[in-house]
Design an enzyme around this catalytic site. Structure first.
Site, PDB file in Angstrom:
ATOM      1  N   GLU A   1       0.813  -1.238   0.000  1.00  0.00           N
ATOM      2  CA  GLU A   1       0.000   0.000   0.000  1.00  0.00           C
ATOM      3  C   GLU A   1       0.838   1.275   0.000  1.00  0.00           C
ATOM      4  O   GLU A   1       0.658   2.163   0.841  1.00  0.00           O
ATOM      5  CB  GLU A   1      -0.951  -0.017   1.203  1.00  0.00           C
ATOM      6  CG  GLU A   1      -1.880  -1.225   1.220  1.00  0.00           C
ATOM      7  CD  GLU A   1      -2.704  -1.346   2.492  1.00  0.00           C
ATOM      8  OE1 GLU A   1      -3.347  -2.397   2.683  1.00  0.00           O
ATOM      9  OE2 GLU A   1      -2.700  -0.388   3.288  1.00  0.00           O
TER      10      GLU A   1
ATOM     11  N   SER B   1     -46.664 -33.488  -5.544  1.00  0.00           N
ATOM     12  CA  SER B   1     -45.987 -33.015  -4.338  1.00  0.00           C
ATOM     13  C   SER B   1     -46.904 -33.155  -3.120  1.00  0.00           C
ATOM     14  O   SER B   1     -47.370 -34.270  -2.842  1.00  0.00           O
ATOM     15  CB  SER B   1     -45.560 -31.580  -4.538  1.00  0.00           C
ATOM     16  OG  SER B   1     -44.747 -31.171  -3.455  1.00  0.00           O
TER      17      SER B   1
ATOM     18  N   GLU C   1      -6.256 -10.620  -0.558  1.00  0.00           N
ATOM     19  CA  GLU C   1      -7.043 -10.360   0.666  1.00  0.00           C
ATOM     20  C   GLU C   1      -8.538 -10.266   0.339  1.00  0.00           C
ATOM     21  O   GLU C   1      -9.223  -9.317   0.734  1.00  0.00           O
ATOM     22  CB  GLU C   1      -6.554  -9.056   1.320  1.00  0.00           C
ATOM     23  CG  GLU C   1      -5.056  -9.018   1.601  1.00  0.00           C
ATOM     24  CD  GLU C   1      -4.585  -7.737   2.240  1.00  0.00           C
ATOM     25  OE1 GLU C   1      -3.375  -7.498   2.246  1.00  0.00           O
ATOM     26  OE2 GLU C   1      -5.448  -6.979   2.752  1.00  0.00           O
TER      27      GLU C   1
HETATM   28  O1  G3I Z   1      -2.323  -6.598  18.954  1.00  0.00           O
HETATM   29  C1  G3I Z   1      -3.115  -5.579  19.553  1.00  0.00           C
HETATM   30  C2  G3I Z   1      -3.597  -6.078  20.913  1.00  0.00           C
HETATM   31  O2  G3I Z   1      -2.442  -6.184  21.747  1.00  0.00           O
HETATM   32  C3  G3I Z   1      -4.593  -5.068  21.504  1.00  0.00           C
HETATM   33  O3  G3I Z   1      -5.135  -5.615  22.689  1.00  0.00           O
HETATM   34  C4  G3I Z   1      -5.780  -4.921  20.493  1.00  0.00           C
HETATM   35  C5  G3I Z   1      -6.739  -3.875  21.034  1.00  0.00           C
HETATM   36  O4  G3I Z   1      -7.211  -3.083  20.041  1.00  0.00           O
HETATM   37  O5  G3I Z   1      -5.275  -4.422  19.217  1.00  0.00           O
HETATM   38  C6  G3I Z   1      -4.396  -5.401  18.674  1.00  0.00           C
HETATM   39  O6  G3I Z   1      -3.974  -4.864  17.510  1.00  0.00           O
HETATM   40  C7  G3I Z   1      -4.974  -4.944  16.475  1.00  0.00           C
HETATM   41  C8  G3I Z   1      -4.355  -5.827  15.350  1.00  0.00           C
HETATM   42  O7  G3I Z   1      -5.270  -5.818  14.203  1.00  0.00           O
HETATM   43  C9  G3I Z   1      -4.186  -7.253  15.795  1.00  0.00           C
HETATM   44  O8  G3I Z   1      -5.425  -7.819  16.039  1.00  0.00           O
HETATM   45  C10 G3I Z   1      -5.169  -3.542  15.929  1.00  0.00           C
HETATM   46  O9  G3I Z   1      -5.883  -2.797  16.945  1.00  0.00           O
HETATM   47  C11 G3I Z   1      -6.054  -3.602  14.687  1.00  0.00           C
HETATM   48  O10 G3I Z   1      -6.108  -2.302  14.082  1.00  0.00           O
HETATM   49  C12 G3I Z   1      -5.378  -4.520  13.664  1.00  0.00           C
HETATM   50  O11 G3I Z   1      -6.263  -4.557  12.583  1.00  0.00           O
HETATM   51  C13 G3I Z   1      -5.642  -5.184  11.441  1.00  0.00           C
HETATM   52  C14 G3I Z   1      -5.429  -4.139  10.338  1.00  0.00           C
HETATM   53  O12 G3I Z   1      -4.906  -4.798   9.157  1.00  0.00           O
HETATM   54  C15 G3I Z   1      -4.466  -3.098  10.769  1.00  0.00           C
HETATM   55  O13 G3I Z   1      -4.439  -2.155   9.785  1.00  0.00           O
HETATM   56  C16 G3I Z   1      -6.654  -6.219  10.911  1.00  0.00           C
HETATM   57  O14 G3I Z   1      -6.825  -7.242  11.887  1.00  0.00           O
HETATM   58  C17 G3I Z   1      -6.132  -6.822   9.596  1.00  0.00           C
HETATM   59  O15 G3I Z   1      -7.121  -7.651   9.039  1.00  0.00           O
HETATM   60  C18 G3I Z   1      -5.847  -5.697   8.621  1.00  0.00           C
HETATM   61  O16 G3I Z   1      -5.304  -6.264   7.439  1.00  0.00           O
HETATM   62  C19 G3I Z   1      -4.951  -5.358   6.412  1.00  0.00           C
HETATM   63  C20 G3I Z   1      -3.821  -5.998   5.644  1.00  0.00           C
HETATM   64  O17 G3I Z   1      -2.783  -6.247   6.505  1.00  0.00           O
HETATM   65  C21 G3I Z   1      -3.407  -5.079   4.536  1.00  0.00           C
HETATM   66  N1  G3I Z   1      -4.527  -4.714   3.681  1.00  0.00           N
HETATM   67  C22 G3I Z   1      -5.700  -4.202   4.343  1.00  0.00           C
HETATM   68  C23 G3I Z   1      -6.101  -5.145   5.445  1.00  0.00           C
HETATM   69  C24 G3I Z   1      -7.330  -4.600   6.112  1.00  0.00           C
HETATM   70  O18 G3I Z   1      -7.080  -3.396   6.718  1.00  0.00           O
END
Ligand code: G3I
Length: 727
Positions: A162, A630, A281
């Protein structure tokens, strides 16, 4: 009763819709895994979290369906390398080891990204910004460490994620001046290094993994502007010798977007500069948002409306048809999360083929059970208006192969679905053309004969204004007639005399109200010949659930079938009485409680005496037959077994089977007919007729070729059965 219901369920289980109809959930994961269904196309992957590789049931789904795994979050720089010298390998290793133990290859996501990044790389111990050279050293160490740790199980790396700007912002303010917007996302990486960081990241990755496929990954690659920015950047990098092997199109789409044309345009454009494209994705929102960022709220978990599910299934079907078409360059399609429960989009979107309980949805079946021969098939262009159209209506149309195509004017609608679909599919989703008219063609030929259908416009059920209406599913529905090889048996011929069908009203004491029935009288009925008026045997012919006394006369063409049989000398004339069978208050799931006792009184104790009193009938059981389709078949079996004194000839049309030992007095019946479509339960019928014959009954069966639980099956059954009645 149990044996009776078993017989019926056996018959109906043939057609899936019946299964669903009788309230048992369908397991759409039955059959090969997606990875096997696509073994000649591309690998099928899934993004996983810790739970997915821990829970036994989820692990079984992964092992059955997928041959590629991506760590959704645990391999990202900020998660795995949160501070200088600090590595969180535990979660990352868990996923890697899961794949090693199960022989599943991985996509490494991701080595360099503006989000969830190891932001400490940009500052020194005092928090001061570092020079790009320092940043590059740290990035190089990060990439080498991660790649060397996992390259044994990884076949492709999302090296940079990205880095390009989104559409919709042609200009930006730099130092207060309005300038043409940079094609690049204004990330810390870019602000420190310009686009050189992209080249560096790929060089570092190639150093660490000389054979891995190195991917530039982004979302909204189908947006015209972004497609061109990615194209220009990758071409520039590759021309400069930067080892970019492929492009990752994330595929965070929705049920309305993109259409095939837009998607294909991006794939063909990128194929000009790379020969590897991964859909990295994939998920489908049920709103109009798309891309790798969440603009709308995740949305509270609400059940998915049936028409939205159909739109989603159709969109998955269209996307995978394009992916299959471009299998020369599409090497992997990965779903972003295992189930709706895991989805970053939240449950409200229901975006994936597995629901929040990890149960497969019909979209999994739609994606898996494709017919490659149909992928690029163009129906024969010999379209004619549907014979069931209203006067002057061009559409819908049918062609000689059995395809049907539709045109509906609904300029402001967001979605238009025709309930006619293939094999249990949710329907045919129309697409709006540039004039605001919705058009679409069934994905394949429909079964020959008559089909009820309706339109669903933005969730609202309406009839197609192009066709006449027919009573089915407890409402007046639209109807379409697909050409059939033997349609002459119900053709309205101009070269023969015709009988007539009259509506009668009779009082039902048991119901305490007037009831309606339609009575077919053969040509010549009532004529006085040599001073005498001929009397006729009577067939009482019942409709199915959701239908009424108009269904056999109108969409059943019972009168035309009789006229043709009589004219061709295949039968002696007889009367056909088609009454309402009190079927439509029946609630599915209560099949066990259905007795037909109410209709038995109306039919045997009230209508038969009325008909014998008001028409020229031979009023005895050996000149009286009962048959039904039926649920009307269920009623026929229940009533003929309980009232053997009433009818001498019995017919079940996709309505169950008689077991010899159910018929207490074999002499009670002169002839038994059983029939169904070969898409129902032909074995059951064949065995039943053989058993009846073996038990000495005069039994006959018919398996209708190429039809299911629909009227052509029953028209053919009537045509066959009628030739053996009253003999
Ligand atoms: O790990 C922390 C945890 O310690 C904390 O307790 C929790 C509380 O909010 O947050 C956790 O981090 C979260 C992380 O996912 C792990 O679950 C973040 O808040 C959350 O923002 C993060 O979201 C991820 C997102 O990328 C971040 O931008 C999504 O799960 C994930 O599906 C998403 O994936 C991205 C791809 O990598 C790239 N393309 C877009 C796609 C969707 O945004």
């Amino acid at each position: 009763m149990r044996k009776f219901l078993f017989g019926l369920t056996l018959l109906l289980t043939g057609s899936m819709s019946a299964f669903a109809q009788w309230g048992r959930p369908i397991d759409y994961s039955e059959g090969p895994g997606l990875k096997d269904a696509y073994k000649d196309y591309f690998t099928i992957g899934v993004a996983v979290n810790q739970n997915n590789v821990t829970d036994a049931a989820q692990i079984e789904i992964i092992k059955k369906q997928f041959n590629s795994v991506t760590a959704e979050n645990d391999w990202k720089p900020g998660e795995i390398h949160p501070k200088e010298g600090v590595w969180n390998f535990e979660k990352a290793d868990k996923i890697a080891n899961f794949c090693r133990e199960n022989g599943i290859k991985m996509r490494g996501h991701c080595l360099c990204w503006h989000s969830q990044f190891a932001d400490w790389m940009f500052t020194d111990k005092k928090g001061k910004p570092v020079k790009k050279e320092v940043f590059y050293e740290r990035l190089r160490d990060h990439i080498h460490t991660v790649v060397n740790r996992y390259k044994d199980v990884v076949y492709a790396w999302d090296v940079v994620n990205e880095a390009m700007a989104d559409d919709g912002r042609p200009f930006e303010f730099v130092d207060g001046k309005m300038v043409k917007a940079s094609p690049y996302r204004q990330s810390r990486h870019f602000k420190l290094c310009g686009d050189e960081f992209i080249a560096k990241a790929f060089e570092f990755a190639r150093e660490a993994d000389p054979t891995g496929v190195l991917i530039y990954n982004d979302y909204s690659c189908v947006d015209n502007g972004k497609r061109e920015r990615i194209y220009e950047m990758v071409k520039k990098m590759k021309d400069a010798g930067v080892p970019i092997d492929g492009i990752g199109m994330q595929g965070h789409y929705n049920i309305y977007f993109p259409d095939e044309e837009q998607l294909e345009k991006a794939i063909e454009r990128f194929s000009e500069i790379v020969n590897i494209i991964h859909i990295t994705e994939l998920d489908l929102r049920t709103n109009t948002e798309s891309g790798g960022q969440l603009m709308f709220a995740r949305g509270e978990a609400k059940p998915q409306a049936a028409h939205i599910a159909t739109l989603q299934e159709d969109q998955y079907n269209r996307l995978f048809r394009i992916f299959r078409k471009h299998k020369d360059v599409i090497k992997n399609v990965t779903f972003w999360n295992l189930s709706d429960k895991d989805s970053w989009l939240g449950l409200g979107n229901h975006p994936l083929p597995f629901d929040e309980n990890f149960k497969a949805k019909r979209s999994l079946q739609v994606i898996r059970d494709f017919d490659a021969a149909r992928d690029n098939y163009v129906p024969k262009d010999d379209w004619v208006p549907n014979p069931k159209n209203q006067p002057g209506q061009e559409y819908p149309q049918v062609n000689s192969e059995g395809f049907a195509r539709f045109r509906v004017e609904a300029p402001d609608a967001k979605s238009v679905i025709v309930s006619l679909g293939l094999g249990g599919r949710g329907g045919t989703v129309l697409r709006k053309n540039k004039d605001g008219v919705w058009e679409g063609t069934t994905e394949g030929p429909m079964d020959p004969g008559f089909h009820y259908y309706h339109l669903t416009i933005d969730g609202g059920v309406v009839n197609d204004p192009g066709t006449h209406n027919y009573f089915g599913s407890c409402r007046w529905e639209s109807g379409i007639e697909i050409p059939a090889p033997d349609q002459d048996i119900y053709a309205c011929r101009t070269d023969i005399p015709h009988g007539n069908i009259q509506q009668v009203l009779f009082y039902s004491k048991s119901l305490g109200k007037m009831q309606t029935a339609n009575v077919y009288l053969p040509n010549g009925y009532g004529k006085v010949v040599k001073g005498k008026q001929e009397r006729y045997p009577v067939l009482y012919l019942q409709h199915g659930w959701g239908e009424n006394e108009t269904s056999w006369p109108v969409q059943g063409h019972a009168g035309l079938i009789m006229d043709n049989l009589i004219a061709d000398g295949k039968i002696k004339p007889f009367i056909v009485v088609m009454a309402y069978g009190l079927t439509n208050d029946f609630k599915f799931g209560t099949i066990g409680k259905f007795t037909a006792e109410e209709f038995e009184k109306v039919l045997v104790d009230e209508l038969v005496p009325f008909i014998d009193a008001n028409f020229l009938t031979k009023a005895d059981k050996w000149n009286r037959a009962m048959a039904g389709l039926s649920m009307g078949g269920m009623e026929t079996k229940l009533i003929t077994l309980r009232r053997p004194e009433a009818f001498g000839y019995w017919g079940l049309l996709s309505g169950g089977m008689y077991m010899p030992d159910e018929i207490k007095d074999p002499k009670a019946v002169k002839y038994i007919f059983e029939g169904c479509g070969d898409k129902e339960n032909p074995e059951g019928i064949t065995k039943s007729v053989e058993a009846l014959k073996a038990a000495g009954f005069n039994a006959e069966g018919l398996i209708s070729e190429g039809t299911a639980h629909e009227f052509l099956t029953w028209r053919r059954c009537l045509y066959q059965m009628a030739q053996s009645l009253f003999k």
